[in-house]
Design an enzyme around this catalytic site. Structure first.
Site, PDB file in Angstrom:
ATOM      1  N   ASP A 121       0.873  -1.168   0.000  1.00 59.93           N
ATOM      2  CA  ASP A 121       0.000   0.000   0.000  1.00 59.93           C
ATOM      3  C   ASP A 121       0.919   1.230   0.000  1.00 59.93           C
ATOM      4  O   ASP A 121       2.091   1.139   0.368  1.00 59.93           O
ATOM      5  CB  ASP A 121      -0.944   0.008   1.209  1.00 59.93           C
ATOM      6  CG  ASP A 121      -2.123   0.968   0.994  1.00 59.93           C
ATOM      7  OD1 ASP A 121      -2.046   1.824   0.084  1.00 59.93           O
ATOM      8  OD2 ASP A 121      -3.127   0.877   1.727  1.00 59.93           O
TER       9      ASP A 121
HETATM   10  C1  BGC Z   1      -4.938   3.535   0.167  1.00 60.85           C
HETATM   11  C2  BGC Z   1      -5.083   2.572  -1.004  1.00 60.85           C
HETATM   12  C3  BGC Z   1      -4.938   3.331  -2.292  1.00 60.85           C
HETATM   13  C4  BGC Z   1      -3.587   4.017  -2.301  1.00 60.85           C
HETATM   14  C5  BGC Z   1      -3.344   4.827  -3.565  1.00 60.85           C
HETATM   15  C6  BGC Z   1      -3.651   4.342   0.067  1.00 60.85           C
HETATM   16  O1  BGC Z   1      -3.623   5.346   1.024  1.00 60.85           O
HETATM   17  O2  BGC Z   1      -4.959   2.822   1.380  1.00 60.85           O
HETATM   18  O3  BGC Z   1      -6.312   1.928  -0.947  1.00 60.85           O
HETATM   19  O4  BGC Z   1      -5.084   2.462  -3.379  1.00 60.85           O
HETATM   20  O5  BGC Z   1      -3.521   4.920  -1.202  1.00 60.85           O
HETATM   21  O6  BGC Z   1      -4.182   5.923  -3.605  1.00 60.85           O
END
Ligand code: BGC
Length: 792
Positions: free
Chosen positions: A224
């Protein structure tokens, strides 16, 4: 594109290490001249572009959030959604869509519940599989997220989910298992949080032993955004890609680890090969066939199939066009139709109930009733609403959760609607009892007003087309057929995890084990407001001729469904199974199969659902394996999780040695809630220690934490003079330069719980520099000197 082996051979060690880290926020390092672009997800496209020197998000169709689309209980519809999303991705040159999100809704306060399907792993897994099959059928990849046990937003980057193996396997990993086995996701996103002591991105048990070796996952594990701190540990665990590509220093750390023999180069090779596989898949020819109108029509259909009618006393709904109507609520004008955070779409179109009623030529009086951005009741608005409501045949009040209290990045503080809306509902009910309440929210709310309402429509967060569907349902052009994909407890007090949920920064004990959602309410006869699987329609549909037979290795439930009405109907038939004489503590029943069936007026259909025998197993803590207990299994053909009006008993003789009751787990047979740390530790099979350090007081009064690490949160740095001096202005700057009130508020809530390491995503700050900052705080000048000398 050259063949995989040729590409692989062309890479030297340094290039392979470079591949491990993305190129930018949304782009991977190119392979053979081709880049991969990724983009959020999950219920629409959030592609960032630069226009006139400013960052913007492209216009896109905003589909209903997962909380709503899950209520369709319709796998074919989810597949269509996946296909349509993929077409839109292709039109924007997106190779991988970051979604779907299938974390289990453990507690209704989680700020991100709207982005997840359900509290039930079977439903989540089935819907996700269909969505993934849809997206990937068009040669666009998905990133299934967030693996795993990411059930809260509070301190999500440092919090450790402490869970027993049984709850982990049966509840929290099950949806991932189903999705991996049935739809082969090209990538999976490893979550921010820790699981049983290890960050999900560095968790070998989760990534390699379970996902790859047991479930058969062959794709790429992506971190993530900003979740990975130790790239070498990530590689060892089975991670393949660090995102975003903003952090500096991973490549060098990987190379050093190979050179000093800490890891074998083969480990890096494996990840490189998996990334090359991903490039090959995304290279496949794609057909550009996106049509906004077609996509919006699908978004409307998902709403039609998903909105849940919760109450309809004396058939107040559907309304008739000739009736005198009042329409009340700020949300009619400025709707709440999507969640905040990384899934937030820049919608190409948004309907609203006020304009839609006008467009449909419905005569009504309107009053705002409350100000959606302000929780304080406004007497003037309430008086206007009462005036509008008086003497009308029906009063539609549109209420819900303002975005300020529900979003990614923080959790809700309670399960209540804002006071301004509660007062309004109370007052309006005094002048007119024909109240129809329409809700716009991303998760359950307490409903003290339910007794005053004759009809309640749960429309959740319906995206671009929500209002058109709501009006069509209110006026009977669409017969509602959505069913709740989560339980609505009477009050927050009833939620099994409420005693300890989000109470500690550094850890989250999952003491309730397998008793999540209806598994708890149903097993221990707790009354709920609306059970999982519940929903009404305008037609009368009945079940008959229910029987269960064993065919090979599966059980088949045969039954008939009849529509006794003069209008077409859609019915969600649910099959639950529970063992009545188990030695093991188990949920009374669990969803094992479901289907959605369309019925013409008067039509009768014979159907069947099947359950594999292996799906009746439980995960034995004692034997550390899946076991099928001998005994009496009750199959319920049901309209919701607490419907026990039709069942058939089946004796199963698995031949497996019975497991004795463990007296130390007595509490889990009665669940009178006060689960002691000792009892939970026995379930875990290991010591479980509370982190005393996590109890912080603000201000200078607190004793300094013994040693700072990059894992220490900003709040802890604030408590030293130097930390206050350095980080207060930084936090102030971040908050002051945020783009709106909403972002300001989210940052205010989240910054204190950010670990220092998150700054690796800031321009110019490398992992080594952050190590240096920590050394300064610890007064470790030798280390500071070392960092300064190496200057990476
Ligand atoms: C979120 C993800 C997301 C990623 C990119 C993160 O903060 O938890 O779900 O895909 O950011 O935006």
């Amino acid at each position: 594109m050259p063949c995989k082996d040729t590409i692989f051979k062309d890479f030297n060690r340094k290039q392979k290490a470079q591949l491990f880290v993305g190129k930018s926020s949304w782009e991977l390092e190119p392979i053979a001249g081709k880049s991969i672009f990724v983009s959020d997800g999950p219920h629409g496209i959030r592609k960032e572009v630069w226009k006139n020197g400013q960052k913007q998000t492209v216009k896109a169709v905003c589909y209903p959030a997962a909380v709503l689309s899950a209520c369709s209980f319709d796998v074919d519809l989810m597949k269509e959604l996946g296909e349509e999303l993929a077409k839109e991705c292709i039109s924007h040159k997106i190779d991988v869509l970051l979604g779907p999100g299938i974390n289990i809704k453990r507690n209704p306060l989680c700020g991100r519940n709207f982005e997840y399907f359900s509290e039930d792993p079977y439903l989540s897994g089935k819907l996700a599989s269909a969505y993934i099959q849809g997206v990937q059928s068009k040669n666009v990849g998905v990133s299934l997220k967030h693996y795993a046990l990411n059930s809260q937003e509070y301190a999500r980057l440092v919090n450790d989910s402490i869970v027993d193996d049984r709850a982990m396997r049966e509840i929290y990993l099950k949806a991932f298992e189903i999705a991996i086995k049935e739809s082969d996701p090209w990538t999976i996103m490893a979550a921010y949080n820790k699981v049983n002591g290890y960050h999900a991105t560095e968790n070998k048990e989760l990534l390699t032993e379970i996902a790859r070796e047991e479930f058969g996952f062959e794709g790429v594990f992506i971190s993530d955004w900003g979740a990975l701190w130790k790239p070498v540990e990530g590689l060892k665990a089975g991670l393949d890609l660090e995102m975003p590509g903003l952090s500096k220093g991973s490549e060098t750390r990987i190379l050093e680890a190979i050179e000093n023999g800490e890891i074998k180069e083969e480990l890096l090779n494996q990840s490189t090969r998996r990334l090359i596989d991903l490039y090959e898949k995304t290279e496949q020819p794609k057909k550009a066939e996106f049509d906004f109108y077609h996509a919006l029509a699908l978004a409307k259909r998902i709403n039609d199939e998903s909105i849940v009618l919760l109450k309809n006393e004396d058939d107040l709904l559907p309304l008739q066009k000739e009736q005198k109507i009042a329409l009340i609520g700020d949300f009619c004008l400025c709707p709440r139709y999507q969640g905040g955070g990384s899934s937030q779409i820049n919608p190409i179109y948004v309907s609203d109930i006020y304009s839609e009623m006008k467009r449909q030529k419905i005569d009504f009086s309107f009053a705002k009733g409350y100000d959606s951005e302000d929780a304080k009741p406004k007497e003037e608005l309430i008086e206007q609403a009462k005036k509008a409501a008086k003497g009308k045949d029906a009063v539609i009040v549109v209420c819900g959760l303002p975005r300020m209290i529900e979003s990614e990045g923080f959790d809700r503080e309670d399960m209540k609607l804002p006071q301004s809306q509660l007062r309004l509902l109370e007052e309006v009910a005094k002048v007119n009892s024909n109240l129809v309440i329409v809700l716009q929210n991303g998760a359950p709310v307490e409903m003290p007003f339910a007794k005053n309402a004759r009809a309640i429509l749960e429309s959740y967060l319906g995206g671009s087309m929500h209002a058109i569907s709501v009006c069509d349902i209110l006026y009977g052009r669409v017969n509602p057929s959505g069913r709740l994909a989560e339980s609505f407890p009477l009050s927050y007090e009833d939620v099994p995890s409420q005693d300890y949920y989000c109470k500690e920064r550094y850890q989250s004990p999952y003491k309730e084990s397998v008793y999540v959602g209806y598994r708890y309410y149903d097993s221990f006869d707790k009354k709920v407001l609306f059970p999982f699987g519940y929903g009404l329609g305008y037609a009368k549909v009945e079940y008959s001729d229910f029987k269960v037979e064993k065919v090979g290795e599966e059980y088949r439930a045969y039954f008939c469904v009849t529509n006794h009405s003069a209008i077409p109907a859609k019915e969600v038939v649910q099959l639950y199974v529970g063992q009545t004489d188990s030695n093991i503590f188990k949920a009374k029943k669990e969803l094992k199969a479901f289907t959605k069936v369309a019925l013409q007026p008067g039509e009768k259909k014979m159907l069947h659902l099947q359950v594999k025998e292996e799906d009746l197993r439980y995960y034995s803590l004692k034997r550390q394996s899946w076991q099928l207990e001998n005994g009496n299994y009750r199959f319920y053909l049901a309209k919701h999780a607490m419907d026990e009006s039709r069942y058939v008993d089946v004796q199963i003789n698995s031949g497996q040695e019975p497991e004795d009751k463990n007296p130390e787990w007595a509490i889990y047979y009665s669940m009178h809630r006060n689960i002691k740390d000792k009892e939970f530790a026995s379930l875990l099979g290991r010591k479980w220690k509370k982190d005393a350090d996590s109890k912080t007081k603000s201000g200078f009064g607190r004793k300094q934490r013994k040693t700072f690490t990059t894992e220490s949160v900003i709040d802890e740095f604030f408590e030293t003079f130097l930390g206050w001096l350095v980080f207060k202005p930084l936090a102030f700057y971040m908050i002051a330069t945020s783009k709106d009130d909403f972002e300001r508020q989210t940052l205010k809530k989240a910054i204190p719980d950010f670990p220092l390491r998150i700054l690796q995503m800031s321009p110019g700050l490398s992992k080594d520099m952050l190590d240096g900052i920590v050394a300064v705080f610890n007064g470790d000048w030798k280390k500071v000197w070392k960092v300064l000398r190496t200057k990476k």
